[in-house]
Design an enzyme around this catalytic site. Structure first.
Site, PDB file in Angstrom:
ATOM      1  N   GLU A 113     -28.274  44.466  -8.135  1.00 59.52           N
ATOM      2  CA  GLU A 113     -28.496  45.484  -7.107  1.00 59.52           C
ATOM      3  C   GLU A 113     -27.194  45.750  -6.366  1.00 59.52           C
ATOM      4  OE1 GLU A 113     -30.805  43.164  -3.762  1.00 59.52           O
ATOM      5  OE2 GLU A 113     -31.698  42.744  -5.704  1.00 59.52           O
ATOM      6  N   LYS A 115     -24.453  45.967  -3.446  1.00 63.88           N
ATOM      7  CA  LYS A 115     -24.138  45.208  -2.241  1.00 63.88           C
ATOM      8  C   LYS A 115     -23.767  46.226  -1.169  1.00 63.88           C
ATOM      9  CE  LYS A 115     -21.448  41.209  -0.696  1.00 63.88           C
ATOM     10  NZ  LYS A 115     -21.334  41.623   0.675  1.00 63.88           N
ATOM     11  N   ASP A 117     -22.605  47.712   2.305  1.00 60.94           N
ATOM     12  CA  ASP A 117     -21.561  47.248   3.210  1.00 60.94           C
ATOM     13  C   ASP A 117     -21.872  47.688   4.642  1.00 60.94           C
ATOM     14  OD1 ASP A 117     -19.296  46.060   4.064  1.00 60.94           O
ATOM     15  OD2 ASP A 117     -17.925  47.586   3.281  1.00 60.94           O
ATOM     16  N   TYR A 226     -34.526  41.676   0.492  1.00 62.01           N
ATOM     17  CA  TYR A 226     -35.031  40.335   0.235  1.00 62.01           C
ATOM     18  C   TYR A 226     -36.234  40.037   1.115  1.00 62.01           C
ATOM     19  CZ  TYR A 226     -34.731  35.470  -1.264  1.00 62.01           C
ATOM     20  OH  TYR A 226     -34.988  34.258  -1.829  1.00 62.01           O
ATOM     21  N   LYS A 312     -17.508  41.693  -6.199  1.00 61.55           N
ATOM     22  CA  LYS A 312     -16.927  42.695  -5.299  1.00 61.55           C
ATOM     23  C   LYS A 312     -16.088  43.690  -6.086  1.00 61.55           C
ATOM     24  CE  LYS A 312     -16.153  41.415  -1.097  1.00 61.55           C
ATOM     25  NZ  LYS A 312     -16.627  41.694   0.249  1.00 61.55           N
ATOM     26  N   CYS A 406       5.338  50.988  28.684  1.00 63.39           N
ATOM     27  CA  CYS A 406       5.134  52.292  28.056  1.00 63.39           C
ATOM     28  C   CYS A 406       6.445  52.771  27.431  1.00 63.39           C
ATOM     29  CB  CYS A 406       4.649  53.284  29.094  1.00 63.39           C
ATOM     30  SG  CYS A 406       4.487  54.939  28.426  1.00 63.39           S
ATOM     31  N   CYS A 409       7.495  56.035  29.674  1.00 64.10           N
ATOM     32  CA  CYS A 409       7.809  56.054  31.103  1.00 64.10           C
ATOM     33  C   CYS A 409       8.090  54.662  31.655  1.00 64.10           C
ATOM     34  CB  CYS A 409       6.694  56.719  31.892  1.00 64.10           C
ATOM     35  SG  CYS A 409       5.220  55.701  31.987  1.00 64.10           S
ATOM     36  N   CYS A 424      -1.276  52.954  29.226  1.00 59.85           N
ATOM     37  CA  CYS A 424      -0.259  53.191  30.243  1.00 59.85           C
ATOM     38  C   CYS A 424      -1.008  53.743  31.455  1.00 59.85           C
ATOM     39  CB  CYS A 424       0.771  54.208  29.744  1.00 59.85           C
ATOM     40  SG  CYS A 424       1.813  54.788  31.095  1.00 59.85           S
ATOM     41  N   CYS A 430       3.389  60.174  33.472  1.00 62.23           N
ATOM     42  CA  CYS A 430       3.867  59.801  32.139  1.00 62.23           C
ATOM     43  C   CYS A 430       3.827  61.056  31.260  1.00 62.23           C
ATOM     44  CB  CYS A 430       2.970  58.689  31.579  1.00 62.23           C
ATOM     45  SG  CYS A 430       3.377  58.220  29.902  1.00 62.23           S
TER      46      CYS A 430
HETATM   47  S1  IVH Z   1     -29.028  38.991  -0.670  1.00 65.25           S
HETATM   48  C1  IVH Z   1     -29.087  34.373   0.640  1.00 65.25           C
HETATM   49  N1  IVH Z   1     -28.638  41.452  -1.401  1.00 65.25           N
HETATM   50  O1  IVH Z   1     -24.055  40.530   1.717  1.00 65.25           O
HETATM   51  C2  IVH Z   1     -28.343  35.654   0.596  1.00 65.25           C
HETATM   52  N2  IVH Z   1     -27.265  40.571   0.335  1.00 65.25           N
HETATM   53  O2  IVH Z   1     -22.331  37.980   1.567  1.00 65.25           O
HETATM   54  C3  IVH Z   1     -29.247  36.812   0.680  1.00 65.25           C
HETATM   55  N3  IVH Z   1     -25.680  42.207   1.277  1.00 65.25           N
HETATM   56  O3  IVH Z   1     -25.172  38.706   4.479  1.00 65.25           O
HETATM   57  C4  IVH Z   1     -28.494  38.066   0.666  1.00 65.25           C
HETATM   58  N4  IVH Z   1     -26.277  43.895  -0.004  1.00 65.25           N
HETATM   59  O4  IVH Z   1     -25.459  41.227   4.561  1.00 65.25           O
HETATM   60  C5  IVH Z   1     -28.248  40.466  -0.578  1.00 65.25           C
HETATM   61  N5  IVH Z   1     -28.435  43.660  -2.134  1.00 65.25           N
HETATM   62  C6  IVH Z   1     -28.048  42.668  -1.322  1.00 65.25           C
HETATM   63  C7  IVH Z   1     -27.033  42.833  -0.364  1.00 65.25           C
HETATM   64  C8  IVH Z   1     -26.657  41.763   0.450  1.00 65.25           C
HETATM   65  C9  IVH Z   1     -25.477  43.494   0.972  1.00 65.25           C
HETATM   66  C10 IVH Z   1     -24.911  41.464   2.309  1.00 65.25           C
HETATM   67  C11 IVH Z   1     -25.758  40.702   3.294  1.00 65.25           C
HETATM   68  C12 IVH Z   1     -25.276  39.276   3.207  1.00 65.25           C
HETATM   69  C13 IVH Z   1     -23.946  39.425   2.560  1.00 65.25           C
HETATM   70  C14 IVH Z   1     -23.671  38.183   1.761  1.00 65.25           C
END
Ligand code: IVH
Length: 670
Positions: A113, A115, A117, A226, A312, A406, A409, A424, A430
């Protein structure tokens, strides 16, 4: 209506509004117009207000946010919030796969899935109602941000269906969509407020705000990834998430079951490219073992689960030399450090300068002049320096330190409590601050006076003007004798200054350059107070009473008008005949009925007319300009860079999209 009927109506409205929120924010498929939605919400709010015995903290009316300002309560997590171990290569992913294979010693499936941000959140639901929302904090305990989280429309306050566990937790990520991030930063730039470096900081900063009404205006979104609890619907992670989707949670559309390492690689390859078209920021892929019992077999290290890893994506990065650091003073006196670099190619553009944000960041990088530094552009507007290649340091150059005085000035800089920036404080003499304020006053969104930096510099440096009020009194005859200025250009400027006296009150308020009073705030103030006198005499409570005005803005307005010098300038502007009150606008005169009954949304940038002009044109031709896309939208007038989420929504609803030329030809202007 008797009490019984009122109760029924309240429940009916809550149910309907919950459904509409779900259609709009989770499915992106609205079925009623925004107007209709607001009408129902208003009806609900009125009924609830008149009948407080039916109060329910899960009601959709509770999403608007109140102004109560209280520090966050700390709450212990039932299950600690761990992080994931990060990997950066396919080899490390293969290592993970081998480890899992060996430990389990039986068939298993993985879920890939995205990740997301943003900032992570834990949501606890009891009997289908959102009980609490807590930030990650230190993993053991976090901040109770329930009031703020309630304003996020894609997070259900009341679950749909009936088969959810009596008590369970959902974890996920709160995000600020790119479109909202860009809008907020544009606004902050206009107000010379420090920009958010990326949507992650913007989302976590927003979640920690003390004013839920402001949080509501920032339009956060959330994906849940989750489920935790003693009694979950299934032993499969992905099936639990599908259930969660039925109950109204927004889950990622990009989740895939993979049985082999090759399938995992294919997912990584695909999303490294496709993620660039998503409405929110992602920085990698999370790979999880699907079966919860297998997850338990694999267990945890002190910091992270053994059943999941994060892969990543490579951030786009370049390495180049730091030649010098300059410090710029803005209109508000804020001092910004800027790194001057050897020009380097970075994702399609040449980068010569990068933001260093503030003193803390400079210190944490331990920067020295001549260092080879890494520059990144993670989709953010301004490239930033993320590190130093210490191995490439041949000679140690001078250490970069934040200046004490600054650069313009020489006044000693100050750092206000709770802020990272230095200022400043010499606002009255200024030069860049004065020139900055003058230039701001000239601006198109302010008094719209024809002239840019060069004109302001000339007027200021030759003593024609020392403040904005002087603009309306200086001798243009003398100006016409300046080198490269003739009678004609002096007269043009004079006329433009004269015309600016008619600029609307809200423009004048913005033009004054009161700290934190941007275009939107100025408009809200103008609508609320109607006259300069009412605003100048307003007390703090009255100011905070205005939608979206909090402590910080109120204090800034009070201190502006408390300053004798400012009041003197304002009084002179009154004498010169500037607009000190709101003028009610006449509706646009009708030109034709060709757009009669059409709801038109404008999106993107245009080349032939401005957005404001198009709003007027739509009215003149009988149409209505609406701000967001819904099933009631008849047409979208799309310029360049229409937002991807808008485009997706328009396509899903089958709404006609026209470009500028098509639209102009429709109304016979081409
Ligand atoms: S599972 C036990 N799934 O990544 C860990 N985390 O470095 C359960 N995050 O703190 C996390 N997308 O904020 C999970 N699809 C995803 C995620 C995800 C982003 C973030 C989350 C977590 C950090 C872990």
């Amino acid at each position: 209506m008797n009490k019984e009927e009122i109760k029924n109506r309240i429940e009916e409205l809550r149910k309907e509004l919950n459904d509409h929120n779900y259609n709009y924010y989770v499915l992106s498929m609205p079925v009623i117009s925004d107007f209709e939605f607001d009408r129902k919400l208003k009806e609900l709010q009125e009924l609830e207000k008149a009948n407080p015995e039916f109060f329910d903290s899960s009601s959709p009316s509770q999403r608007v946010g109140s102004d109560i300002n209280k520090a966050f309560k700390q709450v212990a997590h039932v299950y600690p919030m761990l992080s994931l171990s990060n990997t950066y290569s396919y080899e490390e992913v293969a290592d993970f796969y081998q480890r899992v294979t060996k430990t389990l010693n039986e068939p298993f499936e993985l879920i890939c899935e995205l990740k997301y941000d943003g900032t992570s959140i834990s949501l606890t639901y009891e009997d289908g109602k959102l009980l609490r929302a807590v930030t990650r904090g230190d993993g053991e305990k976090g901040d109770d941000v329930t009031a703020n989280v309630k304003t996020i429309r894609s997070i259900p306050l009341q679950l749909r269906g009936t088969d959810y566990p009596a008590l369970f937790e959902m974890r996920g990520e709160i995000l600020m969509p790119w479109e909202v991030f860009d809008d907020i930063n544009r606004e902050r730039e206009l107000n010379e407020e420090p920009l958010f470096a990326n949507p992650r900081n913007a989302a976590s900063g927003t979640l920690k705000l003390q004013n839920p009404a402001v949080v509501a205006s920032r339009k956060l979104d959330a994906y849940l990834y989750y489920m935790l609890g003693e009694t979950l619907p299934s032993d499969s992670h992905i099936e639990n998430l599908h259930k969660a989707a039925e109950w109204g949670f927004k889950i990622s559309p990009a989740m895939q079951k993979c049985s082999t390492l090759e399938e995992v690689y294919a997912f990584l390859n695909k999303w490294d490219i496709d993620r660039k078209n998503l409405p929110v920021a992602t920085d990698g892929v999370v790979i999880k073992v699907d079966s919860i019992s297998q997850q338990q077999q694999l267990g945890y290290t002190a910091k992270s689960p053994r059943w999941a890893i994060a892969y990543k994506f490579q951030a786009e990065q370049a390495e180049t030399r730091l030649n010098s650091v300059s410090f710029q003073v803005g209109r508000t006196g804020a001092v910004t450090p800027v790194a001057n670099l050897d020009p380097v190619q970075l994702s399609g553009t040449v980068v010569k300068r990068a933001s260093l944000h503030n003193e803390d960041i400079i210190n944490s990088l331990d920067l020295h002049i001549g260092d080879m530094v890494y520059v990144e552009k993670g989709g953010e507007i301004i490239p930033k320096i993320t590190g130093v290649n210490v191995a490439a340091r041949l000679l140690l150059g001078e250490k970069v330190r934040f200046i004490q005085c600054c650069p313009e000035c020489n006044t000693k800089l100050v750092r206000y409590e709770g802020e990272a920036a230095y200022y400043c404080p010499n606002d009255s003499s200024c030069p860049p601050q004065i020139k900055g304020r003058l230039e701001h006053f000239f601006g198109r969104n302010a008094m719209n006076i024809a002239g840019g930096t060069a004109t302001v510099d000339l007027l200021y440096e030759n003593g024609f003007i020392a403040n904005v009020a002087d603009l309306y009194a200086f001798d243009t005859k003398l100006l016409s004798r300046m080198p490269r200025w003739g009678e004609k250009s002096a007269n043009n400027l004079k006329k433009s200054i004269e015309d600016s006296k008619q600029a609307p009150f809200e423009n004048l308020l913005f033009a004054l350059g009161i700290r934190f009073v941007g275009k939107t705030v100025a408009k809200k103030l103008a609508v609320a107070f109607k006259t300069m006198d009412a605003l100048m005499t307003a007390n703090k409570e009255e100011l905070i009473g205005v939608d979206e005005i909090g402590d910080r803005i109120a204090d800034s307005i009070l201190s502006y008008f408390a300053d004798e010098k400012n009041r003197e300038i304002v009084e002179r502007l009154r004498e010169y005949g500037l607009q000190f009150s709101v003028v009610e606008e006449e509706p646009e005169a009708r030109v034709s009925d060709i757009l009669e009954g059409k709801n038109i949304v404008i999106s993107g940038k245009f080349s032939k007319h401005s957005r404001d002009d198009y709003k007027k044109i739509i009215e003149q031709y009988g149409g209505t300009n609406t701000s967001s896309i819904s099933s009631k939208t008849s047409l979208i007038l799309a310029g360049e860079n229409m937002g991807p989420s808008k485009l997706e929504k328009a396509k899903a609803l089958g709404i006609e999209i026209m470009n500028e030329d098509q639209f102009l030809s429709l109304i016979g202007q081409l």
